[in-house]
Design a protein around this motif. Structure first.
Motif, PDB file in Angstrom:
ATOM      1  N   GLU A 148       0.826  -1.208   0.000  1.00 39.07           N
ATOM      2  CA  GLU A 148       0.000   0.000   0.000  1.00 39.07           C
ATOM      3  C   GLU A 148       0.860   1.258   0.000  1.00 39.07           C
ATOM      4  N   ASP A 149       1.953   1.231   0.757  1.00 42.17           N
ATOM      5  CA  ASP A 149       2.856   2.391   0.756  1.00 42.17           C
ATOM      6  C   ASP A 149       3.518   2.557  -0.611  1.00 42.17           C
ATOM      7  N   LEU A 151       2.106   1.745  -3.460  1.00 41.79           N
ATOM      8  CA  LEU A 151       1.070   2.327  -4.310  1.00 41.79           C
ATOM      9  C   LEU A 151       0.989   3.840  -4.116  1.00 41.79           C
ATOM     10  N   LYS A 152       0.969   4.269  -2.871  1.00 39.77           N
ATOM     11  CA  LYS A 152       0.870   5.703  -2.582  1.00 39.77           C
ATOM     12  C   LYS A 152       2.062   6.459  -3.159  1.00 39.77           C
ATOM     13  N   ALA A 153       3.252   5.864  -3.024  1.00 41.45           N
ATOM     14  CA  ALA A 153       4.453   6.520  -3.556  1.00 41.45           C
ATOM     15  C   ALA A 153       4.384   6.595  -5.083  1.00 41.45           C
ATOM     16  N   VAL A 155       1.743   6.660  -7.013  1.00 36.21           N
ATOM     17  CA  VAL A 155       0.753   7.667  -7.404  1.00 36.21           C
ATOM     18  C   VAL A 155       1.359   9.061  -7.300  1.00 36.21           C
ATOM     19  N   THR A 156       2.040   9.337  -6.198  1.00 33.75           N
ATOM     20  CA  THR A 156       2.645  10.653  -5.992  1.00 33.75           C
ATOM     21  C   THR A 156       3.655  10.976  -7.088  1.00 33.75           C
ATOM     22  N   LYS A 159       2.020  11.162 -10.832  1.00 33.86           N
ATOM     23  CA  LYS A 159       1.174  12.338 -11.056  1.00 33.86           C
ATOM     24  C   LYS A 159       1.996  13.564 -11.458  1.00 33.86           C
ATOM     25  N   TRP A 193      -2.390  -5.288  -8.122  1.00 29.36           N
ATOM     26  CA  TRP A 193      -1.627  -4.105  -7.687  1.00 29.36           C
ATOM     27  C   TRP A 193      -1.575  -3.078  -8.820  1.00 29.36           C
ATOM     28  N   GLU A 196      -5.024  -1.439  -9.473  1.00 30.71           N
ATOM     29  CA  GLU A 196      -5.348  -0.444  -8.449  1.00 30.71           C
ATOM     30  C   GLU A 196      -4.580   0.854  -8.695  1.00 30.71           C
ATOM     31  N   LEU A 197      -3.344   0.749  -9.144  1.00 31.52           N
ATOM     32  CA  LEU A 197      -2.570   1.944  -9.481  1.00 31.52           C
ATOM     33  C   LEU A 197      -3.233   2.695 -10.632  1.00 31.52           C
ATOM     34  N   ARG A 200      -6.299   4.600  -9.312  1.00 29.90           N
ATOM     35  CA  ARG A 200      -5.974   5.785  -8.512  1.00 29.90           C
ATOM     36  C   ARG A 200      -5.459   6.924  -9.374  1.00 29.90           C
TER      37      ARG A 200
END
Length: 298
Positions: A148-149, A151-153, A155-156, A159, A193, A196-197, A200
């Motif tokens: 999950e971390d 994925l968040k990284a 996305v950041t 973007k 995975w 989901e990316l 998002r």
């Protein structure tokens, strides 16, 4: 005669002899049909390509000639320094590379974002200016990170370059790898995975490079995954399982059915052969590519 000249001459002879002809320029659809006992014309339902690195015993120029004689005109995984060779031969760069740091250092780890963002901004412009569309990217390794971390990284970081990709008409494509055999610790090692990316990011300019070989190793269920999630897949790679070698009756995947599934969902992108040929001679290795294209040309 220099060693390099001798090598090129030998390769030309090997490539030509794979088609039962005496010279590379004589490799024609008719020669192909005669050598393989079937129609020489590709059906046009699948857009074929081949990964550069798996046929690196040929020069880029020689590989361009080979794929054109087989009947398609695209090569995967070539960077800006060699695009001029493709253009000279009218061959498409179906998946551009060169922006990545490495397979292990990707968007899933924030410590790599600064270098990646600079590189991808530069290469997005290069790809667009060259008239190409697809640019590969990678998640990198987890190195103890929770998925999950990661994925968040990702996305950041992504973007920060996606707006430019959207503006320039470039599609970033993250490749799915297996972490069981070939790429231990890779973050984007499952279709779930990667999908989901995609959700998002919610951008038409971010897709997954669905590698059939890697996903067979990790999760199987290839055809249903394609049918249910094809909107997230922008490119496909092939290879035999096990071993990542020739597509033939020695491996467990039945590629005609997989290719029909890809065709039936209306996919218009490229399917690239990325197997590592294991035949003994250069002639036989080129024959492996001809055979794979025929098997996948549904």
């Amino acid at each position: 005669m220099t060693d390099s000249f001798s090598r090129r001459a030998l390769l030309r002879g090997a490539v030509a002899s794979a088609f039962g002809v005496t010279s590379l320029s004589a490799i024609t659809p008719r020669a192909l049909a005669h050598n393989h006992g079937q129609s020489s014309e590709l059906k046009g339902h699948i857009r074929h390509s081949v990964a550069r690195w798996t046929y690196n015993f040929l020069s880029v120029e020689e590989l361009c000639r080979v794929v054109q004689r087989i009947g398609f005109s695209a090569i995967d995984l070539i960077g800006p320094k060699e695009w001029h060779i493709l253009k000279e031969h009218g061959v498409d760069s179906s998946m551009c590379n060169g922006a990545e740091l490495s397979l292990e250092e990707g968007f899933g780890n924030v410590e790599h974002h600064s270098a990646l963002i600079d590189s991808y901004r530069k290469h997005i412009d290069l790809v667009s200016d060259a008239g190409y569309t697809n640019l590969i990217c990678f998640s990198g390794n987890a190195r103890g990170m929770d998925p999950e971390d990661g994925l968040k990284a990702a996305v950041t970081g992504l973007k920060k370059v996606l707006a430019q990709a959207e503006k320039r008409g470039v599609v970033l494509q993250m490749e799915l790898f297996n972490s069981k055999v070939d790429h231990p610790d890779y973050l984007c090692d499952s279709s779930a995975w990667g999908i989901e990316l995609c959700k998002r990011l919610d951008s038409p300019n971010f897709k997954l490079l669905y590698d059939i070989y890697h996903m067979q190793i990790m999760e199987g269920d290839i055809i249903r995954t394609i049918r249910d999630n094809h909107q997230y897949f922008g490119h496909y790679h092939t290879a035999g399982v096990p071993g990542r070698h020739e597509i033939d009756d020695s491996q467990e995947l039945y590629y005609p059915a997989i290719m029909r599934a890809i065709q039936e969902v209306g996919f218009k992108g490229y399917v690239a052969q990325e197997f590592i040929p294991q035949r003994a001679t250069d002639k036989e290795k080129v024959e492996s590519l001809v055979s794979a294209i025929r098997i996948c040309d549904v």
